[in-house]
Every structure is written in structure tokens, then in C-alpha cells.
Design a protein around this motif. Sequence first.
Motif, PDB file in Angstrom:
ATOM      1  N   UNK A   1       0.806  -1.212   0.000  1.00  0.00           N
ATOM      2  CA  UNK A   1       0.000   0.000   0.000  1.00  0.00           C
ATOM      3  C   UNK A   1       0.843   1.269   0.000  1.00  0.00           C
ATOM      4  N   UNK A   2       1.936   1.283   0.734  1.00  0.00           N
ATOM      5  CA  UNK A   2       2.802   2.471   0.729  1.00  0.00           C
ATOM      6  C   UNK A   2       4.274   2.085   0.721  1.00  0.00           C
ATOM      7  N   UNK A   3       4.568   0.866   0.297  1.00  0.00           N
ATOM      8  CA  UNK A   3       5.950   0.386   0.238  1.00  0.00           C
ATOM      9  C   UNK A   3       6.347   0.087  -1.205  1.00  0.00           C
ATOM     10  N   UNK A   4       7.652   0.186  -1.469  1.00  0.00           N
ATOM     11  CA  UNK A   4       8.231  -0.221  -2.748  1.00  0.00           C
ATOM     12  C   UNK A   4       9.273  -1.289  -2.454  1.00  0.00           C
ATOM     13  N   UNK A   5       9.349  -2.343  -3.250  1.00  0.00           N
ATOM     14  CA  UNK A   5      10.287  -3.426  -2.945  1.00  0.00           C
ATOM     15  C   UNK A   5      11.738  -2.978  -2.815  1.00  0.00           C
TER      16      UNK A   5
ATOM     17  N   UNK B   1      10.793  -8.629  -4.238  1.00  0.00           N
ATOM     18  CA  UNK B   1      11.454  -8.464  -2.947  1.00  0.00           C
ATOM     19  C   UNK B   1      12.313  -9.685  -2.632  1.00  0.00           C
ATOM     20  N   UNK B   2      11.809 -10.856  -2.932  1.00  0.00           N
ATOM     21  CA  UNK B   2      12.580 -12.088  -2.742  1.00  0.00           C
ATOM     22  C   UNK B   2      13.895 -12.019  -3.511  1.00  0.00           C
TER      23      UNK B   2
ATOM     24  N   UNK C   1      24.044  -8.416  -5.053  1.00  0.00           N
ATOM     25  CA  UNK C   1      24.997  -7.765  -5.954  1.00  0.00           C
ATOM     26  C   UNK C   1      24.325  -6.910  -7.013  1.00  0.00           C
ATOM     27  N   UNK C   2      23.050  -7.110  -7.264  1.00  0.00           N
ATOM     28  CA  UNK C   2      22.372  -6.267  -8.238  1.00  0.00           C
ATOM     29  C   UNK C   2      21.149  -6.931  -8.828  1.00  0.00           C
ATOM     30  N   UNK C   3      20.037  -6.198  -8.867  1.00  0.00           N
ATOM     31  CA  UNK C   3      18.793  -6.721  -9.417  1.00  0.00           C
ATOM     32  C   UNK C   3      18.198  -5.701 -10.367  1.00  0.00           C
ATOM     33  N   UNK C   4      17.825  -6.171 -11.556  1.00  0.00           N
ATOM     34  CA  UNK C   4      17.128  -5.339 -12.532  1.00  0.00           C
ATOM     35  C   UNK C   4      15.796  -6.001 -12.855  1.00  0.00           C
TER      36      UNK C   4
ATOM     37  N   UNK D   1      19.607  -2.251 -11.514  1.00  0.00           N
ATOM     38  CA  UNK D   1      20.865  -2.547 -10.821  1.00  0.00           C
ATOM     39  C   UNK D   1      20.773  -2.184  -9.336  1.00  0.00           C
ATOM     40  N   UNK D   2      19.695  -2.580  -8.730  1.00  0.00           N
ATOM     41  CA  UNK D   2      19.503  -2.295  -7.306  1.00  0.00           C
ATOM     42  C   UNK D   2      20.406  -3.204  -6.481  1.00  0.00           C
TER      43      UNK D   2
END
Length: 314
Positions: free
Chosen positions: A78-82, A140-141, A148-151, A161-162
Motif C-alpha cells: 500500500x505504501x511500500x516499494x520493494x 522483494x525475494x 549484488x544487483x537486481x534489474x 541494478x539495485x
Amino acid sequence: MVGVMRLSTVILPIHRWAEGQKIWRRAEDLGFHAAYTYDHLAWRTFRDGPWFGAVPTLTAAAAATATLRLGTLVTSPNFRHPVTLAKELITLDDISGGRVTLGIGAGGNGFDATTLLKGDEEPWTPRERADRFGEFVPLLDKLLREPAGTTHEGRFYSATEARNIPGCVQRPRLPFAVAATGPRGLKLAARYGQAWVTTGDPKLYEAGTPELSIEALAGQLTKLGKACAETGRDTAELDKILLTGFTPDFNPATTAPRQGRPLDSLAAFVDFAGRHAELGFTEIVVHWPVADSVFGADQQVFERIATEAVAQLR
């Protein structure tokens, strides 16, 4: 009566920390398995009083305790971002030394759903909440498992590249306790959860009976088992968590006077917990007493339940 039963508590984020820290420490001293807090912008009748943020509260609780597990019941999209949530979670997991469980659900129609809206916007429909939840949990998982990085480019959420280095203390990530009763949510619990959370059937609180509630919970557990089977997972791998306070047992109008509500006495609670343990629940969560509220209870009785109930259930 049962093999393993854990007893945990929910401490609402309504206390200034000078007082709140005493409650979290007391929860640890009493031997609770975990202490959770609600992750809302505001909640029901507590809206016009103090209400603090869940993640800062849990961070302070992590510094004030040593062995107590900590978590949210529950966080929602509702008010969160992964991406931002993942960063906060790895930080909290590090500060606590690996004591964090993320309770997570699709969210509802409360203040969380309306506070951030512009004047002409409508809250998400149940279908849209489910759609977002279906994308939120897998992303989120991934963010927590792959520091090391997620796109990711999805319908609702993106990540470029999070990075979440060094990742969680708990490997491969901190556990998810997925709150769900519908088919889509139960599939997410089966695939991504280390635990499943329910509050029972909310329609039964006013008009139902404890017996009808037991039947409804048994039905939910059956559906969870089917979702696990479809995922190729043994349902025994998931803890089954009952967040209490929302079933007919806790409604004075539908509770038999002789027995009383579950927090009225040690005997009443042991009876309540035993019946739910027989269904397959492995953790029962009770609200820390809040005077003059729906969560009012005698503190001495509550503490006796905390220290004696689990032993009587074995």
C-alpha cells in the motif's frame, strides 16, 4: 497435546520510546518467541493518537533486546516499494543480528490505501492489490537473495541494478511470513513463505461462533495444503501463524460467559490455543494489552499466559 507451539506478541507502535523500550524488553524477559508490530500509516480507532513507524520502532527494539525475534504483521504494498523496503530490511536484519521476520500481505482498504492518494484518485481494488502483491513478493525475494544487483521492469515496480550488499545476515534471506486466504495469495505463501499468517475469517467476528471459526480456519489450512502441493512443496515446511483478536472467541458478544475470552484466564487461553494447535498452527500471536481499547486485557493474567501457557500445551 502438541509437539511445538510458539507464543508471540504484537506491540502496537503507539508508545514513545522512553516507555516503549520497556515493553519490548519485558516481552523478551517473559519468553515470547517473537514480538511484532503493525506496519501502517494509521490504524482504525488508533488513528487520532500516537502511531510511530514500524521499521524505526523495530530498529530501536533490535538495539534494546538480544534474543527476541522481531517483525512486522504485516507490511503491504500500500505504501511500500520493494527496492526501498529491501534496503531497510537488510539494515534491520544486520542491526538485530539476524532476528527479523517479514510479515507481508496484500493490504486492505484502511488509511494506508487512501493517505497517499490525490484528490481524484480511487483506492486500489482488491484485484489490483492482488496484482501488485503478486509482483511485489517475487521482486522483494530476488532483491534480498541477490544483493549484488537486481534489474526488473514490471507492470507496477521497476528496479535498475539495485544493490543490497552485503545482503541479509539470515541466508539466503530473512524469512517471509505471508498473510493470505485467497488462492493467489496462498500460492505466494507456498512458493515464497517460510510461514503463513491468518487472522481467521473476518466475517465471523460479529455473527459467528468459535466452532464456525475453527471450521473456517481448517478450510484455510486445507487450501494452503493444496497450494503447497501444486508448488511441489511440503506444507510442513511452513510455520502456521494465527494472529489473534479477530475471531469470535475475542468478541464479548459471542463468547460463552463460563469460558470467557482467551486472554481472560490461563485456562481459557490454553483451551483456545490447544484447539488451534490441533488444527496445525505452530505459532499464536496475542496483542500486548492496550487499556481502553479492543486489545484491553489484565496485564497480570497476560504475563501469566506468556510464562505458563506453552508448557501446558506440550
